[in-house]
Write an enzyme that holds these catalytic residues in place. Structure first.
Site, mmCIF file in Angstrom:
data_model
loop_
_atom_site.group_PDB
_atom_site.id
_atom_site.type_symbol
_atom_site.label_atom_id
_atom_site.label_comp_id
_atom_site.label_asym_id
_atom_site.label_seq_id
_atom_site.Cartn_x
_atom_site.Cartn_y
_atom_site.Cartn_z
ATOM 1 N N LYS A 56 -1.977 -6.902 7.514
ATOM 2 C CA LYS A 56 -1.574 -6.663 6.124
ATOM 3 C C LYS A 56 -1.891 -7.834 5.178
ATOM 4 O O LYS A 56 -1.226 -8.031 4.160
ATOM 5 C CB LYS A 56 -0.068 -6.305 6.017
ATOM 6 N N HIS A 117 -7.212 -9.287 14.675
ATOM 7 C CA HIS A 117 -5.922 -9.817 14.205
ATOM 8 C C HIS A 117 -5.393 -10.881 15.188
ATOM 9 O O HIS A 117 -4.266 -11.339 15.056
ATOM 10 C CB HIS A 117 -4.864 -8.701 14.158
ATOM 11 N N SER A 147 4.472 -5.351 2.916
ATOM 12 C CA SER A 147 3.341 -4.464 3.187
ATOM 13 C C SER A 147 3.409 -3.941 4.633
ATOM 14 O O SER A 147 3.186 -2.755 4.897
ATOM 15 C CB SER A 147 2.033 -5.221 2.957
HETATM 16 N N1 LIG Z 1 -9.134 -4.164 -2.909
HETATM 17 C C1 LIG Z 1 -7.909 -4.580 -2.660
HETATM 18 N N2 LIG Z 1 -7.273 -5.397 -3.532
HETATM 19 C C2 LIG Z 1 -6.008 -5.827 -3.290
HETATM 20 N N3 LIG Z 1 -5.294 -5.455 -2.202
HETATM 21 C C3 LIG Z 1 -5.884 -4.640 -1.303
HETATM 22 C C4 LIG Z 1 -7.206 -4.164 -1.483
HETATM 23 N N4 LIG Z 1 -7.502 -3.367 -0.438
HETATM 24 C C5 LIG Z 1 -6.414 -3.336 0.347
HETATM 25 N N5 LIG Z 1 -5.446 -4.087 -0.175
HETATM 26 C C6 LIG Z 1 -4.072 -4.272 0.314
HETATM 27 O O1 LIG Z 1 -4.081 -4.989 1.540
HETATM 28 C C7 LIG Z 1 -2.954 -4.571 2.337
HETATM 29 C C8 LIG Z 1 -3.474 -4.027 3.647
HETATM 30 O O2 LIG Z 1 -3.892 -5.128 4.384
HETATM 31 P P1 LIG Z 1 -4.852 -4.987 5.666
HETATM 32 O O3 LIG Z 1 -6.114 -4.342 5.279
HETATM 33 O O4 LIG Z 1 -4.917 -6.341 6.270
HETATM 34 O O5 LIG Z 1 -4.022 -4.009 6.600
HETATM 35 S S1 LIG Z 1 -4.225 -3.817 8.172
HETATM 36 O O6 LIG Z 1 -3.426 -4.844 8.838
HETATM 37 O O7 LIG Z 1 -5.629 -3.948 8.524
HETATM 38 O O8 LIG Z 1 -3.682 -2.457 8.427
HETATM 39 C C9 LIG Z 1 -2.229 -3.522 1.499
HETATM 40 O O9 LIG Z 1 -1.292 -4.258 0.728
HETATM 41 P P2 LIG Z 1 0.002 -3.612 0.009
HETATM 42 O O10 LIG Z 1 -0.511 -2.772 -1.108
HETATM 43 O O11 LIG Z 1 0.802 -4.777 -0.488
HETATM 44 O O12 LIG Z 1 0.733 -2.833 1.047
HETATM 45 C C10 LIG Z 1 -3.369 -2.976 0.676
HETATM 46 O O13 LIG Z 1 -2.978 -2.279 -0.467
#
Ligand SMILES: Nc1ncnc2c1ncn2[C@@H]1O[C@H](COP(=O)(O)OS(=O)(=O)O)[C@@H](OP(=O)(O)O)[C@H]1O
Length: 304
Positions: A56, A117, A147
């Site tokens: 996340k 991860h 998140s």
């Molecule tokens: N383009 C962009 N800009 C800003 N934020 C973004 C973007 N893409 C993904 N996200 C946000 O990243 C969070 C998901 O993180 P991960 O991709 O690491 O998730 S995972 O662990 O692989 O499932 C999750 O955060 P939260 O919205 O706070 O839940 C996603 O919304």
């Protein structure tokens, strides 16, 4: 997309609740257990690019940025498949895929982009030995916790988080998949002193994507035009990725990810934790943070 649709029934049947197994007190998805020896002995190549994150922290976001860079800003190429199928997830074996992702990686042509991860101490030694470039993205723990909590609510293969209080306790104790956020960010921070690691922060990318993408380009020794750079910034912005079915997981069966509970692309906004933490939780968290991060030169922004 085709693969997701074709395999949806298998996924629904087999992607049950992940069991947990611990290696050196780090809880990992049970799917990893039988394969651990092979994963740890994975043979990296010198031109592999590794994307490492605590869950996340912006994994999919950085994956999209790196894919766009590797494909010179070709949006259509970056929509060739769902993010889960475009690049292998080193330590995972997904039930709907015939092979574990590390085997898929072995069969891929170079240069490969491989996600993980894993905490730094669990990384296959060949990745260090081959001197692979690694992009690490860290996110402030409060937003990461929130998140991760919502992800547990919407993904049926993760344990039910009950409520934020319960999840908060597990998170600070490191009793969640991939263990302690504190150990993860500190471990990778230390590793960067001896390895080719570009250590980036989610909040910085949000605040100034151009500057951060330029850092990545320099690290990858890649030149692109201003026009392509702007295209990458646009295509990887939260609002555009949220609408991209190759990145937003809306093609997955709702029995596995229920976006009506909480969308995968949820808010993407630093500081959202303020909508969830109580004043008392925040004070307790800050105290715990001071103890666990004492002596570290790492600093995080919890808002921008
Ligand atoms: N383009 C962009 N800009 C800003 N934020 C973004 C973007 N893409 C993904 N996200 C946000 O990243 C969070 C998901 O993180 P991960 O991709 O690491 O998730 S995972 O662990 O692989 O499932 C999750 O955060 P939260 O919205 O706070 O839940 C996603 O919304």
């Amino acid at each position: 997309m085709a693969m997701i649709e074709k395999n949806a029934p298998t996924m629904e049947k087999e992607l049950k609740l992940f069991s947990i197994w611990e290696v050196d007190e780090v809880p990992l998805p049970g799917l990893t257990k039988e394969l651990w020896d092979q994963i740890y002995n994975f043979q990296a190549k010198p031109d592999d690019l590794i994307l490492a994150t605590y869950p996340k922290s912006g994994t999919h976001w950085m994956q999209e940025i790196l894919d766009m860079i590797q494909n010179d800003g070709d949006v259509e190429k970056c929509k060739r498949d769902h993010s889960l199928h475009r690049h292998p997830f080193l330590e995972l074996k997904f039930p709907h895929k015939e092979k574990p992702d590390w085997v898929i990686a072995l069969e891929m042509s170079s240069p490969r982009l491989i996600k993980t991860h894993l905490p730094s101490q669990m990384i296959p030694p060949s990745i260090w030995k081959e001197n692979c470039k690694i992009v690490y993205v860290a996110r402030n723990p409060k937003d990461c916790l929130v998140s991760y909590y919502h992800f547990h609510r919407m993904a049926s293969y993760l344990p039910d988080p009950q409520n934020l209080e319960e999840f908060y306790e597990k998170f600070v104790l490191g009793k969640v998949f991939y263990g302690s956020w504190f150990d993860h960010v500190k471990g990778w921070w230390a590793a960067k002193d001896t390895h080719r690691i570009l250590y980036l922060f989610y909040e910085d990318i949000k605040k100034d994507p151009k500057r951060e993408i330029e850092k990545i380009l320099k690290f990858l020794e890649k030149d692109i035009s201003e026009e392509i750079l702007n295209k990458i910034i646009y295509h990887t912005s939260f609002d555009v990725m949220k609408q991209n079915p190759m990145a937003n997981y809306t093609t997955w069966p709702t029995s596995i990810m229920d976006h009506s509970i909480s969308p995968f692309m949820r808010k993407g906004m630093p500081g959202d934790w303020k909508n969830y933490f109580t004043v008392a939780q925040n004070e307790e968290f800050d105290k715990d943070y001071q103890n666990k991060m004492a002596g570290s030169t790492l600093t995080f922004r919890t808002e921008i």
